[in-house]
Design an enzyme around this catalytic site. Structure first.
Site: not given
Length: 682
Positions: A494-495, A499, A552
């Site tokens: 996810h990070e 992103h 997100e």
């Protein structure tokens, strides 16, 4: 905060940090049998949404071992950074609600003068055990959220102890004996709003939709848009500002004050780096009077700067010294450009032993989505876990090619970031996340890079609670065992690649594109690209209140999609059948979180209070509608004989139908967000 399934709280007390894990669904009876019945409008407040349940468990957020491993110099560096962060934490009170400051001060004064046990003994005969525990839980909730609205969910917290019993406790306190006038003033300022649940007060929001102190109470969305257009005209961003509106000319016109956060309150320049001073004063924009001022939170900003000056005496290298110097200039002058410069030094400071970042960072709680909440963290690197994340970084370029969009939609060059696992020593703000990808400044992320951090001791604390709702007994057993390792994989993907991926298509002031505008086509429609980000536009300013949820959602989908790559699971040490279980639990965690996300939806305003949870609910609805039986949510009767919900996931369909659905959706999210095109109906 356990970012997957619940709100989280921590209470700082002397050397200890207590982590309170709150999963409302575990303690309140389910409200309906299917999702559409679950989302219902009601004019009456549901107290279970606003009162912290008595059964809320506590677990320790361990930092002692990490801190003990530092050298004497590193400990002093860590100490002054933590002091700076905590000196700034009360800014969050001023960014939350009008009554947050007196509520916080009242509770601080009560419990700084005597222990909870002493106060409990003083009201033994007149206040029940449950009532007193409710007071302690409310106090913990206010302290950890730095205000009386949840940092993760944006709904108001009220005491579970009745108001008349609260007064009994206060009159029995040492504060009452030592300074009854102070007690009277603080209680008088907050007693009514502390308990009030009028429709507008139940959640954060703009205008009639909720409470906010990023704007004066008479500001509506149109006011926020007007001031934002002024900022765009000046080439500015709103992260460290607030807006105050005054009605003038007998109600016929409005005057706006745009106030920058800074220690300086005067207009005199603080030096060549002070780019705020020339802006101060009167402006006219669209026939509207706008006054630019600075000095918001001035005493607190100065305390932050002074502690950063002390921390500078113990830095490990020149990048840390330059970083802190830029932060000091930013906090004293209000210059966002200086904070960006500090962020550049922060990115270049690879592999520090003590990691830190602070400022006006996340815009989740601004109803308009452009103003940042203050936060500051200090942490110590966990070297063993960090090595796994670094292996993931080494594989990043290859993994980016597996994402479902053309090469043109990715950055020209992937700038390998630092990706470390940290043990938090201090986190001052409205809550503690599980992972962070910063800075949030688009031009730095695109051209210079970013850092990823996973907060290891937060993840460990978050998953100590063994109770799980909405799953079958078989899934519960596997979920409790593996949700920690599974979420670790999801956070990493996810990070770093959620992103950290993607290119924003731009045109600069000279008319130069950062992509080939003659050949690049929309892979969804096959048509040429005809829109892009213009000078002064950012992801947040274009998508406004939807920006955080949109991003997100994209990052969560990247995690789901790439965890299907068994080589990724191998990086984290998961092989064979064990890896298949990790994959299954990660997807199961996501769809269950989609149901839990409804806790963060306010029916009477039809607003979501938390971007991550809205995103997870979107993913759940997508998989329900397109998954062909992959996911099920159905009404059942629980073991207690009451209505309940059962969430199911067909393991055999994840690699086929599940992957195809997420792949198609992820492509649309990526493409539509890159060039200021249309917004998907999240």
């Amino acid at each position: 905060v356990s970012a997957q399934s619940s709100a989280g709280y921590f209470l700082r007390r002397s050397k200890n940090v207590l982590f309170i894990h709150l999963g409302i669904s575990n303690y309140c009876p389910p409200r309906s049998d299917v999702l559409r019945e679950f989302i219902m409008t009601s004019s009456q407040p549901d107290l279970s949404t606003h009162v912290i349940p008595l059964g809320t468990p506590l677990s320790a957020l361990q930092a002692q071992e990490a801190f003990a491993g530092l050298s004497a110099r590193e400990k002093r560096y860590c100490h002054y950074l933590a002091r700076a962060a905590w000196e700034g934490a009360p800014i969050c009170l001023l960014q939350t609600s009008p009554e947050s400051v007196p509520v916080f001060l009242l509770l601080r004064e009560v419990f700084s003068r005597q222990t909870p046990a002493s106060l409990r003994a003083a009201v033994q005969e007149s206040v029940t055990e449950d009532e007193f525990r409710s007071l302690l839980l409310y106090t913990a909730g206010v302290f950890t959220n730095m205000g009386n609205y949840k940092g993760f969910g944006d709904t108001k917290i009220i005491p579970g102890i009745p108001k008349d019993k609260m007064e009994v406790v206060l009159q029995a306190s040492v504060l009452f004996r030592e300074d009854s006038d102070l007690l009277s003033r603080l209680w008088g300022a907050c007693s009514s709003p502390m308990y009030s649940l009028l429709p507008r007060e139940r959640q954060l929001g703009l205008g009639d939709e909720g409470i906010t102190t990023y704007y004066s109470g008479n500001c509506m969305r149109a006011d926020a848009e007007l001031v934002q257009s002024f900022l765009k005209e000046k080439g500015l961003e709103a992260y460290n500002t607030r807006v105050f509106k005054t009605v003038v000319e007998g109600g016929k016109a409005a005057k706006y004050e745009l106030r920058f956060a800074s220690a300086a309150t005067e207009s005199e320049s603080l030096g060549p780096e002070d780019d705020v001073a020339p802006l101060l004063g009167d402006h006219t924009h669209n026939s509207t009077h706008i006054v630019v001022t600075r000095g918001d939170y001035a005493p607190l900003m100065e305390k932050i700067a002074r502690n950063l000056e002390q921390a500078k005496l113990y830095v490990a290298n020149e990048e840390e010294a330059a970083m802190l110097e830029s932060y000091i200039r930013s906090f004293r002058s209000g210059s966002l450009a200086q904070h960006k410069q500090g962020s550049r030094h922060w990115i270049r400071n690879k592999g520090p032993i003590v990691e830190t970042y602070m400022g006006f960072i996340e815009s989740y709680r601004d109803p308009f989505g452009v103003r940042g909440e203050f936060e500051g963290f200090v942490a110590v690197v966990n070297k063993a876990m960090s090595s796994k994340f670094q292996q993931l970084v080494q594989s990043a370029e290859n993994l980016l090619t597996q994402l479902p969009w053309p090469r043109e939609f990715e950055k020209d060059q992937f700038l390998r970031p630092d990706f470390t696992s940290l043990d938090i020593v201090a986190f001052a703000g409205s809550g503690v996340p599980a992972g962070i990808n910063i800075p949030n400044y688009d031009e730095i992320r695109q051209n210079e890079g970013f850092k990823n951090v996973s907060l290891g001791n937060v993840l460990q604390a978050a998953y100590q609670d063994k109770r799980v709702s909405f799953l079958s007994p078989e899934d519960q057993e596997l979920f409790v065992t593996l949700r920690g390792p599974a979420f670790e994989v999801q956070v990493g993907l996810h990070e770093l690649l959620g992103h950290g991926s993607g290119k924003l298509f731009r045109i600069d002031e000279t008319g130069t594109f950062n992509f080939d505008s003659t050949s690049v086509k929309n892979p969804v429609t096959g048509e040429k690209i005809t829109s892009w980000y213009r000078p002064g536009e950012t992801y947040d300013t274009r998508f406004s209140s939807l920006a955080s949820t949109y991003e997100e959602c994209r990052a969560e989908c990247v995690g789901l999609y790439l965890c299907l790559n068994r080589d990724v699971l191998k990086v984290f040490g998961h092989l064979g059948p064990g890896a298949e279980d990790i994959l299954y639990v990660n997807w199961l965690n996501m769809v269950r979180a989609g149901v839990l996300g409804l806790e963060f939806y306010t029916p009477h305003t039809k607003k979501w209070g938390q971007a991550h949870m809205q995103a997870r609910h979107v993913i759940l609805r997508l998989l329900l509608e397109r998954g062909g039986g992959l996911v099920g949510v159905k009404k059942v009767t629980g073991s207690d004989g009451r209505p309940d919900i059962l969430v199911t996931l067909d393991r055999s369909l994840i690699d086929t139908r599940g992957k195809a659905v997420i792949q198609e959706f992820l492509l649309k999210l990526q493409v539509d967000g890159r060039f200021r095109c249309r917004q998907l109906p999240l």
